[in-house]
Scaffold this motif. Structure first.
Motif, mmCIF file in Angstrom:
data_model
loop_
_atom_site.group_PDB
_atom_site.id
_atom_site.type_symbol
_atom_site.label_atom_id
_atom_site.label_comp_id
_atom_site.label_asym_id
_atom_site.label_seq_id
_atom_site.Cartn_x
_atom_site.Cartn_y
_atom_site.Cartn_z
ATOM 1 N N THR A 656 0.842 -1.191 0.000
ATOM 2 C CA THR A 656 0.000 0.000 0.000
ATOM 3 C C THR A 656 0.879 1.244 0.000
ATOM 4 O OG1 THR A 656 -0.107 -0.021 2.412
ATOM 5 C CG2 THR A 656 -1.848 -1.204 1.200
ATOM 6 N N GLY A 657 0.263 2.385 -0.317
ATOM 7 C CA GLY A 657 1.006 3.642 -0.312
ATOM 8 C C GLY A 657 1.835 3.815 -1.577
ATOM 9 N N THR A 658 2.651 4.856 -1.571
ATOM 10 C CA THR A 658 3.454 5.183 -2.761
ATOM 11 C C THR A 658 4.953 5.184 -2.477
ATOM 12 O OG1 THR A 658 3.306 7.557 -2.281
ATOM 13 C CG2 THR A 658 1.580 6.592 -3.697
ATOM 14 N N ALA A 659 5.369 4.785 -1.275
ATOM 15 C CA ALA A 659 6.796 4.839 -0.937
ATOM 16 C C ALA A 659 7.613 3.949 -1.867
ATOM 17 C CB ALA A 659 6.997 4.427 0.521
ATOM 18 N N TRP A 660 7.081 2.757 -2.194
ATOM 19 C CA TRP A 660 7.824 1.837 -3.058
ATOM 20 C C TRP A 660 7.958 2.392 -4.472
ATOM 21 C CZ3 TRP A 660 5.426 -0.417 -7.308
ATOM 22 C CH2 TRP A 660 4.035 -0.239 -7.386
ATOM 23 N N ALA A 661 6.916 3.110 -4.946
ATOM 24 C CA ALA A 661 6.995 3.725 -6.274
ATOM 25 C C ALA A 661 7.961 4.900 -6.262
ATOM 26 C CB ALA A 661 5.605 4.183 -6.719
ATOM 27 N N ARG A 662 7.967 5.642 -5.146
ATOM 28 C CA ARG A 662 8.910 6.757 -5.024
ATOM 29 C C ARG A 662 10.351 6.246 -5.024
ATOM 30 N NH1 ARG A 662 6.494 8.926 -1.272
ATOM 31 N NH2 ARG A 662 7.665 8.172 0.549
ATOM 32 N N GLU A 663 10.582 5.065 -4.456
ATOM 33 C CA GLU A 663 11.920 4.467 -4.471
ATOM 34 C C GLU A 663 12.390 4.235 -5.912
ATOM 35 O OE1 GLU A 663 14.120 0.282 -3.161
ATOM 36 O OE2 GLU A 663 11.937 0.504 -3.078
ATOM 37 N N LEU A 664 11.478 3.779 -6.770
ATOM 38 C CA LEU A 664 11.836 3.571 -8.177
ATOM 39 C C LEU A 664 12.119 4.897 -8.870
ATOM 40 C CD1 LEU A 664 9.320 0.747 -9.208
ATOM 41 C CD2 LEU A 664 11.736 0.530 -8.640
ATOM 42 N N ARG A 665 11.366 5.947 -8.491
ATOM 43 C CA ARG A 665 11.634 7.261 -9.089
ATOM 44 C C ARG A 665 13.022 7.753 -8.692
ATOM 45 N NH1 ARG A 665 10.914 12.030 -6.815
ATOM 46 N NH2 ARG A 665 9.309 11.323 -5.374
ATOM 47 N N GLU A 666 13.400 7.580 -7.437
ATOM 48 C CA GLU A 666 14.730 8.012 -6.991
ATOM 49 C C GLU A 666 15.826 7.210 -7.696
ATOM 50 O OE1 GLU A 666 14.422 7.423 -2.818
ATOM 51 O OE2 GLU A 666 13.266 9.269 -2.461
ATOM 52 N N LEU A 667 15.545 5.940 -7.929
ATOM 53 C CA LEU A 667 16.516 5.114 -8.648
ATOM 54 C C LEU A 667 16.641 5.576 -10.096
ATOM 55 C CD1 LEU A 667 18.445 2.774 -8.463
ATOM 56 C CD2 LEU A 667 16.535 1.209 -8.878
ATOM 57 N N LEU A 668 15.524 5.973 -10.708
ATOM 58 C CA LEU A 668 15.572 6.517 -12.060
ATOM 59 C C LEU A 668 16.388 7.804 -12.097
ATOM 60 C CD1 LEU A 668 14.768 6.786 -15.018
ATOM 61 C CD2 LEU A 668 12.605 7.810 -14.273
ATOM 62 N N GLU A 669 16.213 8.669 -11.105
ATOM 63 C CA GLU A 669 16.979 9.915 -11.068
ATOM 64 C C GLU A 669 18.476 9.636 -10.940
ATOM 65 O OE1 GLU A 669 15.170 11.872 -7.791
ATOM 66 O OE2 GLU A 669 13.402 12.559 -8.940
ATOM 67 N N ALA A 670 18.835 8.644 -10.126
ATOM 68 C CA ALA A 670 20.251 8.267 -10.008
ATOM 69 C C ALA A 670 20.767 7.712 -11.333
ATOM 70 C CB ALA A 670 20.423 7.233 -8.895
ATOM 71 N N THR A 671 19.928 6.960 -12.030
ATOM 72 C CA THR A 671 20.315 6.418 -13.340
ATOM 73 C C THR A 671 20.534 7.538 -14.343
ATOM 74 O OG1 THR A 671 19.044 4.399 -12.899
ATOM 75 C CG2 THR A 671 19.609 4.874 -15.201
ATOM 76 N N GLU A 672 19.674 8.545 -14.320
ATOM 77 C CA GLU A 672 19.831 9.685 -15.233
ATOM 78 C C GLU A 672 21.157 10.400 -14.986
ATOM 79 O OE1 GLU A 672 16.297 11.902 -14.402
ATOM 80 O OE2 GLU A 672 15.240 11.094 -16.147
ATOM 81 N N ARG A 673 21.503 10.582 -13.709
ATOM 82 C CA ARG A 673 22.778 11.243 -13.400
ATOM 83 C C ARG A 673 23.954 10.386 -13.870
ATOM 84 N NH1 ARG A 673 19.878 12.414 -8.580
ATOM 85 N NH2 ARG A 673 20.875 10.640 -7.508
ATOM 86 N N ALA A 674 23.833 9.082 -13.688
ATOM 87 C CA ALA A 674 24.918 8.188 -14.115
ATOM 88 C C ALA A 674 25.081 8.210 -15.629
ATOM 89 C CB ALA A 674 24.637 6.762 -13.636
ATOM 90 N N LEU A 675 23.971 8.257 -16.359
ATOM 91 C CA LEU A 675 24.053 8.324 -17.820
ATOM 92 C C LEU A 675 24.675 9.633 -18.270
ATOM 93 C CD1 LEU A 675 20.676 6.716 -18.937
ATOM 94 C CD2 LEU A 675 22.960 5.963 -19.589
ATOM 95 N N TRP A 676 24.349 10.713 -17.578
ATOM 96 C CA TRP A 676 24.930 12.010 -17.940
ATOM 97 C C TRP A 676 26.439 12.004 -17.709
ATOM 98 C CZ3 TRP A 676 24.759 15.987 -20.780
ATOM 99 C CH2 TRP A 676 25.445 17.157 -20.464
ATOM 100 N N GLN A 677 26.856 11.423 -16.601
ATOM 101 C CA GLN A 677 28.293 11.379 -16.305
ATOM 102 C C GLN A 677 29.027 10.415 -17.224
ATOM 103 O OE1 GLN A 677 28.547 10.380 -12.161
ATOM 104 N NE2 GLN A 677 27.713 12.330 -11.455
ATOM 105 N N TYR A 678 28.372 9.310 -17.593
ATOM 106 C CA TYR A 678 29.064 8.296 -18.390
ATOM 107 C C TYR A 678 29.156 8.668 -19.872
ATOM 108 C CZ TYR A 678 30.244 3.816 -20.490
ATOM 109 O OH TYR A 678 30.856 2.823 -21.215
ATOM 110 N N CYS A 679 28.064 9.159 -20.436
ATOM 111 C CA CYS A 679 28.082 9.393 -21.882
ATOM 112 C C CYS A 679 27.486 10.737 -22.295
ATOM 113 C CB CYS A 679 27.362 8.262 -22.617
ATOM 114 S SG CYS A 679 25.673 7.967 -22.050
ATOM 115 N N GLY A 680 27.238 11.629 -21.330
ATOM 116 C CA GLY A 680 26.774 12.960 -21.688
ATOM 117 C C GLY A 680 25.372 12.994 -22.259
ATOM 118 N N VAL A 681 24.517 12.038 -21.864
ATOM 119 C CA VAL A 681 23.154 11.951 -22.389
ATOM 120 C C VAL A 681 22.176 12.215 -21.259
ATOM 121 C CG1 VAL A 681 21.413 10.389 -23.326
ATOM 122 C CG2 VAL A 681 23.725 10.377 -24.260
ATOM 123 N N ARG A 682 21.179 13.037 -21.572
ATOM 124 C CA ARG A 682 20.105 13.260 -20.601
ATOM 125 C C ARG A 682 18.771 13.239 -21.335
ATOM 126 N NH1 ARG A 682 22.111 18.926 -19.494
ATOM 127 N NH2 ARG A 682 22.459 18.112 -17.401
#
Length: 693
Positions: A656-682
């Protein structure tokens, strides 16, 4: 600066299209050198003109060059133009102006000459002349305007004259290099054209012969007249069609080998498998496209002692294709020639490819593996053996040649042993064995179709596409019959399971087309439903290229395959860099990843909204889409975490709730930062504009 045609700026941009890191490194050097040299000069007690306020802008400008990777996307198209002004100010104007203000001197002469060398390195000769002349003119102008007693020192004239000589020498050097490069490219084009023409001439002649036989069999009747054929004539027609197919396969294999020789990439670590040397050699001989049946009889495989090694099965197979092709080139003029491939571990794990052909002249053997070196083949590219060495060294092995003129040629391929106990991978035939076939990709997500199209295209197959199950059925009913279908299971409207059931109910060849399922949910239940609907196999997302190749080969041979789940990803790494580098190699990186990140954001946002509204159906759909897309684009930790959530959700474990979905959003944000640092893509980034033509 920007003009039509061959303007100065166009020439400068073209000079840097493939050399952007040089500008960044020059920026780094400038950021360090300008303040360091200033401090050293002042510490030495130089009482000349204090040029601090002229040097600081140069430091700032060079810093902009060095930080190119962190420029905003909307400004990156202007980086090259910016660099022109940095070179003009920092290397031409600043050095000459400070010399004038200090009345000359040996250090300033050295500075001017060294800066001229850098300008020649950073620009074509026309821009070098322009940058120097404008810089000297501006320096002289400001000097005469602001200095109460201007007097041009002799050192300035000397340094300017030396710079002119350097530019002239650089121009001559660039022209010489350009002529050498043009000659090199001419040789490449001639070699490629000759090689492709030679390799395709015989297969095309055989196709024409087969078509002539078919035309003779059906006679010269009009299109509206039926033709009655005896059983023997039907069998002959089938033989002619098979002959045409085999000729086309030989031509496509020749093109595959030729194009692969031009790729300088190191082996993709994601494609390495533990292979049996004996099995690899047998498979290469089995799938080599012999020009004549009698050529196959000349090739013998001897296994003295098998061994296991780590390698890319397709690349290694192409190495053997190259060696077989080179050896059998002389078969028409050496009727007794034989080729023997020996698998042995003495003295080291090796495969020996020995032919009893004409041999190679001794003086040519040391240069055999150099690019553009060929002997006795007017239509060769001179790239095949250099490709073989590149592959073998990339695997940690090597290749060498021993030959005696008039007697034999023997190539020894040395392989590094695989770790003890590593299970041998059973590999499907090389990608060229699928060449010329067609595949229909059915998926409602454009990005998924783009990725599947690229992977299938690498196997040499022709690609058709459909956005949903009904469109696929309409294409089949209209007569577009692919050799196989890759069918997504979860699609709006008519899903993959229902579409396959309807397909199996269709009459004729359409109802017998092999179907492979593509799904982010490869649970036992889905696999059972896929088999019950008539599918030949199930491939989990993300698609593994080797698994795709194996499953397609099996399906086209009429065999079913066991379900192939995606390879588990290490949870510690946000990105599957091997998959991302494969996108870079395929030319998809700048177009695919920004769009994929936008879609991932959309799926996560929909997931959070559905979780907040307790909309179970929408949660399931969003999780399914997130699992598939995250894995396909290399966001492996996000894929693994969302896959765990999806599996639990399907088993009834619904938090129940949205905490588990928010965890996936935070993981996506970390992935976006990693992609920007690795290959300059956002997300939503616009790729750099194409080079001018």
């Amino acid at each position: 600066m920007r003009k039509r045609g061959g303007s100065l700026f166009d020439r400068y941009r073209a000079h840097h299209e493939l050399d952007r890191p040089l500008l960044q490194w020059i920026g780094v050097v400038g950021v360090i050198a300008f303040p360091v040299l200033y401090v050293l000069r002042r510490a030495a007690g130089d009482g000349g003109y204090d040029d601090l306020w002229w040097r600081l802008p140069a430091v700032v400008l060079c810093l902009g060059l060095a930080l190119r990777r962190w420029w905003p996307e909307r400004l990156k198209p202007y980086y090259i133009a910016y660099s022109w002004w940095v070179v003009f100010y920092s290397l031409s104007f600043l050095m000459s102006y400070t010399m004038l203000l200090n009345g000359g001197g040996t250090p300033f002469v050295v500075n001017m000459v060294m800066c001229t060398v850098l300008i020649v390195l950073l620009a074509d000769w026309r821009n070098s002349v322009t940058i120097l002349l404008l810089g000297y003119a501006l320096a002289l102008g400001l000097y005469f305007v602001f200095d109460p007693n201007p007097a041009v020192p002799r050192d300035f004239v000397f340094a300017a004259g030396g710079s002119a000589l350097l530019v002239a020498g650089g121009a001559l050097s660039q022209q010489g290099q350009k002529r050498v490069e043009l000659e090199r490219m001419r040789r490449v084009y001639i070699g490629l054209a000759g090689s492709v023409a030679h390799e395709m001439r015989t297969p095309l002649a055989q196709v024409r012969h087969a078509l002539d036989n078919i035309a003779n069999a059906i006679g010269g009747r009009g299109a509206d007249q039926s033709v009655a054929l005896a059983q023997s004539q039907v069998q002959q027609l089938r033989a002619n069609v098979q002959q045409g197919h085999e000729a086309i396969a030989r031509g496509l294999q020749a093109i595959e080998i030729t194009l692969k020789q031009l790729q300088p990439d190191a082996p993709d670590q994601g494609r390495l498998h533990t292979l049996s040397a004996a099995e690899t050699v047998h498979r290469a001989v089995q799938h080599f496209a012999f020009d004549a049946a009698e050529h196959r009889e000349r090739v013998q495989v001897v296994v003295e002692q098998d061994f296991r090694f780590r390698g890319d099965p397709t690349a290694v197979e192409l190495v053997f294709f190259n060696l077989l092709k080179n050896a059998l080139y002389y078969a028409p003029v050496h009727p007794d020639m034989t080729v023997r491939l020996t698998v042995t571990t003495r003295p080291v794990p090796s495969v020996l490819v020995r032919d009893s052909g004409p041999g190679i002249v001794p003086e040519f053997v040391p240069h055999l593996f150099e690019e553009f070196q060929t002997t006795g083949k007017a239509e060769g590219t001179g790239l095949g053996l250099s490709f073989c060495r590149r592959v073998m060294r990339g695997l940690g092995g090597d290749i060498e040649c021993r030959s005696e003129w008039g007697r034999f040629t023997e190539f020894t391929l040395r392989f590094p042993l695989a770790p003890a106990g590593a299970p041998v991978t059973t590999v499907a035939p090389a990608s060229v064995s699928l060449a010329g076939r067609s595949v229909l990709i059915v998926d409602d997500q454009p990005l998924n179709r783009t990725i599947a199209r690229a992977l299938v295209g690498e196997l040499g197959l022709t690609v058709l596409e459909a956005e949903h199950g009904q469109q696929a059925l309409d294409m089949l009913e209209a007569g577009q019959l692919p050799d196989a279908i890759l069918m997504d299971i979860n699609m709006p409207g008519l899903d993959g399971i229902a579409a396959t059931r309807r397909l199996r109910a269709m009459a004729g060849d359409a109802g017998r087309v092999p179907v492979l399922a593509l799904t982010a949910n490869d649970s036992p239940t889905v696999q059972a439903r896929a088999r019950e609907a008539g599918m030949q196999g199930v491939l989990g997302k993300p698609i593994d290229p080797t698994a795709l190749q194996r499953a397609l080969s099996a399906a086209l041979e009429g065999r079913s395959t066991a379900p192939v789940p995606p390879t588990p990803a290490p949870a510690a790494e946000l990105l599957n860099t091997a998959r991302i580098e494969n996108f870079r190699r395929l030319g998809l990186l700048d177009d695919l990843l920004p769009r994929a990140l936008l879609d991932l954001r959309r799926h996560v946002q929909s997931l959070e909204q559905a979780a907040a509204a307790s909309d179970r159906e929408s949660v399931s759909a969003s999780l399914h889409a997130l699992v598939g897309l995250a894995g396909e684009v290399g966001a492996q930790t996000l894929h693994a975490r969302s896959r765990e959530r999806y599996a639990a959700w399907l088993e009834g474990q619904r938090p129940t709730g949205t905490a588990w979905a928010r965890e996936l959003r935070e993981l996506l944000e970390a992935t976006e930062r990693a992609l920007w640092q690795y290959c300059g893509v956002r997300a939503g980034a616009t790729p750099d504009p194409a080079p001018p033509t």
